[in-house]
Design a protein around this motif. Structure first.
Motif, mmCIF file in Angstrom:
data_model
loop_
_atom_site.group_PDB
_atom_site.id
_atom_site.type_symbol
_atom_site.label_atom_id
_atom_site.label_comp_id
_atom_site.label_asym_id
_atom_site.label_seq_id
_atom_site.Cartn_x
_atom_site.Cartn_y
_atom_site.Cartn_z
ATOM 1 N N THR A 47 -0.470 4.176 1.842
ATOM 2 C CA THR A 47 -0.860 4.853 3.084
ATOM 3 C C THR A 47 -0.553 3.992 4.297
ATOM 4 O O THR A 47 -0.071 4.492 5.314
ATOM 5 C CB THR A 47 -2.352 5.220 3.039
ATOM 6 O OG1 THR A 47 -2.584 6.058 1.897
ATOM 7 C CG2 THR A 47 -2.781 5.959 4.291
ATOM 8 N N GLU A 48 -0.792 2.692 4.172
ATOM 9 C CA GLU A 48 -0.501 1.778 5.278
ATOM 10 C C GLU A 48 0.999 1.730 5.555
ATOM 11 O O GLU A 48 1.436 1.729 6.704
ATOM 12 C CB GLU A 48 -1.019 0.382 4.962
ATOM 13 C CG GLU A 48 -0.838 -0.592 6.107
ATOM 14 C CD GLU A 48 -1.446 -1.952 5.786
ATOM 15 O OE1 GLU A 48 -0.769 -2.960 6.073
ATOM 16 O OE2 GLU A 48 -2.558 -1.994 5.261
ATOM 17 N N ARG A 49 1.808 1.679 4.505
ATOM 18 C CA ARG A 49 3.267 1.596 4.667
ATOM 19 C C ARG A 49 3.876 2.882 5.193
ATOM 20 O O ARG A 49 4.882 2.849 5.892
ATOM 21 C CB ARG A 49 3.935 1.264 3.332
ATOM 22 C CG ARG A 49 3.813 -0.167 2.897
ATOM 23 C CD ARG A 49 4.591 -0.433 1.633
ATOM 24 N NE ARG A 49 6.014 -0.574 1.910
ATOM 25 C CZ ARG A 49 6.952 -0.631 0.983
ATOM 26 N NH1 ARG A 49 6.627 -0.552 -0.299
ATOM 27 N NH2 ARG A 49 8.222 -0.760 1.313
ATOM 28 N N ALA A 97 -3.999 2.577 -0.888
ATOM 29 C CA ALA A 97 -4.189 2.107 0.486
ATOM 30 C C ALA A 97 -2.921 1.436 0.998
ATOM 31 O O ALA A 97 -2.523 1.632 2.160
ATOM 32 C CB ALA A 97 -5.369 1.143 0.558
ATOM 33 N N GLN A 98 -2.254 0.655 0.139
ATOM 34 C CA GLN A 98 -0.990 0.015 0.514
ATOM 35 C C GLN A 98 0.054 1.079 0.852
ATOM 36 O O GLN A 98 0.765 0.963 1.850
ATOM 37 C CB GLN A 98 -0.500 -0.857 -0.640
ATOM 38 C CG GLN A 98 0.844 -1.504 -0.400
ATOM 39 C CD GLN A 98 1.391 -2.124 -1.683
ATOM 40 O OE1 GLN A 98 1.665 -1.413 -2.643
ATOM 41 N NE2 GLN A 98 1.527 -3.445 -1.678
#
Length: 86
Positions: free
Chosen positions: A46-48, A43-44
């Motif tokens: 994908t967010e970045r 998730a980190q």
């Protein structure tokens, strides 16, 4: 040499290709972030990056992209200058 971080997976051939290219250019201290089974890290990533596939490569704070993006950057002559920046 710039810090290189790569979101990766243990059994990803594209990750292996990207890592090999970086090593050919002298990167010995590659920070690998394994996202296998790690929902929070994925998730980190994908967010970045806005992407869900691995590898996702950062040189310093600059998101280079995936394996094909890294190879294209190298073909354009842009990889070495980025690696040499502090």
């Amino acid at each position: 040499m710039a810090t290189v971080t790569m979101y990766t997976s243990a059994y990803c051939p594209f990750c292996s290709r990207a890592k090999a290219l970086l090593q050919r250019h002298g990167v010995v201290d590659l920070k690998e972030v394994y996202v296998d089974g790690q929902q929070a890290l994925r998730a980190q990533m994908t967010e970045r990056t806005g992407r869900t596939s691995v590898p996702q490569i950062f040189i310093g704070e600059t998101h280079v992209g995936g394996c094909d993006d890294l190879h294209a950057l190298d073909a354009r002559g842009g990889l070495v200058p980025m690696l040499q920046a502090d």
